[in-house]
Design an enzyme around this catalytic site. Structure first.
Site, PDB file in Angstrom:
ATOM      1  N   HIS A 265       0.964  -0.967  -0.314  1.00 36.60           N
ATOM      2  CA  HIS A 265      -0.099  -0.111  -0.179  1.00 36.60           C
ATOM      3  C   HIS A 265       0.898   1.453   0.084  1.00 36.60           C
ATOM      4  O   HIS A 265       2.148   1.000   0.302  1.00 36.60           O
ATOM      5  CB  HIS A 265      -1.345   0.167   1.742  1.00 36.60           C
ATOM      6  CG  HIS A 265      -2.151   0.916   1.703  1.00 36.60           C
ATOM      7  ND1 HIS A 265      -1.672   1.542   1.480  1.00 36.60           N
ATOM      8  CD2 HIS A 265      -4.129   0.925   0.636  1.00 36.60           C
ATOM      9  CE1 HIS A 265      -3.405   2.541   0.894  1.00 36.60           C
ATOM     10  NE2 HIS A 265      -4.686   1.985   0.764  1.00 36.60           N
ATOM     11  N   ASP A 316      -8.046  -4.871  -0.048  1.00 42.75           N
ATOM     12  CA  ASP A 316      -8.308  -6.201  -0.977  1.00 42.75           C
ATOM     13  C   ASP A 316      -8.415  -7.353  -0.595  1.00 42.75           C
ATOM     14  O   ASP A 316      -9.562  -8.132  -1.367  1.00 42.75           O
ATOM     15  CB  ASP A 316      -7.851  -5.326  -2.286  1.00 42.75           C
ATOM     16  CG  ASP A 316      -8.574  -3.495  -2.548  1.00 42.75           C
ATOM     17  OD1 ASP A 316      -9.366  -3.217  -2.906  1.00 42.75           O
ATOM     18  OD2 ASP A 316      -6.812  -3.109  -3.052  1.00 42.75           O
TER      19      ASP A 316
END
Length: 379
Positions: A265, A316
């Site tokens: 991320h 996700d």
């Protein structure tokens, strides 16, 4: 240095916001001071919307009034629904269909043609209508393309519960409704991510709220932003279809130069706190169904990638198996992301309007200098 280039605006602070805060080193996410763990556990999506848009958690009376207004705004005008039907029957991409339909909502909004683009009260009404109607649009699109008729929204169900009802033509049980509501809460806002910034750039020109949300949907459709959870589930299904140990499959994939979806991320240096909560939900759903293979497969991949690559999963990674076990089609995972994140988009646009300055960065020119112009006949 004035001419220093920051690719992707990484590390550049462009605004002040009271909406959400991310501590990437501690793995912490807060909305207006409240931790995501507390909100996911104890607050509904409607409460989180109220918090983001109004600055405080609602009391019971405020929540009832807000939720009732949201529910009354769920129906979609026939003109928009006709277009949704046309797009579904032509097998359009779900995100493209959602983007088109949301843009059309502006034409039917009673405030749109009359109000100042920065009129806060008008924007709160517009935002409520957009947020209420997006699940109706997505559920109708999904059903029509499958050969089924849309299911009319109900006003006696919560936001999350009503979407699942419209999608499947049956009321979800309490577990499914609660899990989906938590998923909406977890995805509602996340700082100045790409789609939120896109909405703010659009709003900074004093374009209307529908235009800002439409910009955000288009931005979210990109695979580097909103499409990762669908890619995670496709990966898990590929592992399952191969009937291969998940770690061995990942090793082979990495040897082939493939990317394992759902890891890393831009902001977090540790495990995404939302991934922790969704991992628990994935496990709970698997146990309820008597089959935890998707969760177990995910954990095995997470442990291996963490050990070998030093990467932690993002939101996700576990939202994929959570949605799949709820019976949600893989290609509407990203539109569902939009159905939730619209609350954050609207909140940031409201902030932008309240203290607006046109967002207009510069580029460092690296092209040719002092070129000699050659007339057309001599080229």
């Amino acid at each position: 240095m004035a001419d220093e280039v920051k690719k992707g605006l990484e590390g550049v602070v462009v605004a002040e916001s009271a909406l959400s805060h991310i501590d990437g080193d501690a793995g912490k996410l807060v909305y207006r001071g409240y931790t995501i763990e507390d909100l996911a556990r104890d607050a509904s999506y409607e409460e989180v919307l109220y918090l983001l848009w109004h600055g405080n958690l609602p009391n019971r009376e405020e929540l009832e009034s807000f939720s009732e207004s949201m529910a009354e705004d769920r129906a979609v005008d026939n003109g928009v629904m006709d277009t949704v039907r046309e797009l579904a029957e032509s097998d359009s991409n779900p995100m493209a269909a959602l983007r088109t339909a949301v843009s059309m909502l502006a034409t039917y909004d009673p405030d749109d043609s009359e109000s100042d683009p920065a009129d806060r009260e008008a924007n709160l009404r517009k935002g409520r209508r957009i947020t209420a109607k997006m699940p109706t649009i997505l559920a109708a699109f999904t059903r029509i393309r499958n050969g089924d008729e849309p299911v009319e929204p109900r006003t006696d169900l919560g936001h999350a519960e009503n979407f699942l009802y419209m999608l499947n033509d049956e009321e979800p049980d309490d577990v499914l409704a609660d899990v989906f509501d938590q998923a909406l809460v977890l995805h509602a806002d996340h700082g100045l991510n790409a789609s939120t910034f896109s909405a703010m750039v659009t709003a900074s020109t004093l374009a209307d709220l529908h235009s800002a949300v439409t910009s955000a949907i288009g931005t979210l459709s990109g695979s580097l932003h909103g499409g990762a959870n669908a890619n995670v589930m496709r990966m898990l299904k590929e592992v399952d279809d191969a009937n291969q140990d998940p770690v061995e499959w990942v090793q082979d994939a990495l040897d082939e130069g493939r990317r394992v979806a759902g890891f890393g991320h831009r902001v977090y240096n540790v495990k995404d706190p939302r991934a922790k909560i969704l991992g628990e939900q994935s496990e709970e759903l698997g146990e309820a169904a008597g089959d935890t293979k998707w969760y177990e497969m995910s954990v095995a991949i997470e442990d291996y990638i963490k050990e070998e690559k030093g990467l932690a999963p993002n939101v996700d990674f576990y939202s994929a198996s959570t949605y799949y076990q709820m019976g949600i089609p893989i290609d509407i995972y990203t539109p569902i992301f939009a159905v939730s994140r619209v609350g954050g988009w609207i909140a940031h646009v409201l902030e932008q309007y309240d203290d607006n300055r046109l967002i207009r960065p510069r580029a460092k020119y690296i092209g040719e200098e002092d070129a000699d112009f050659v007339p057309l006949d001599e080229r």
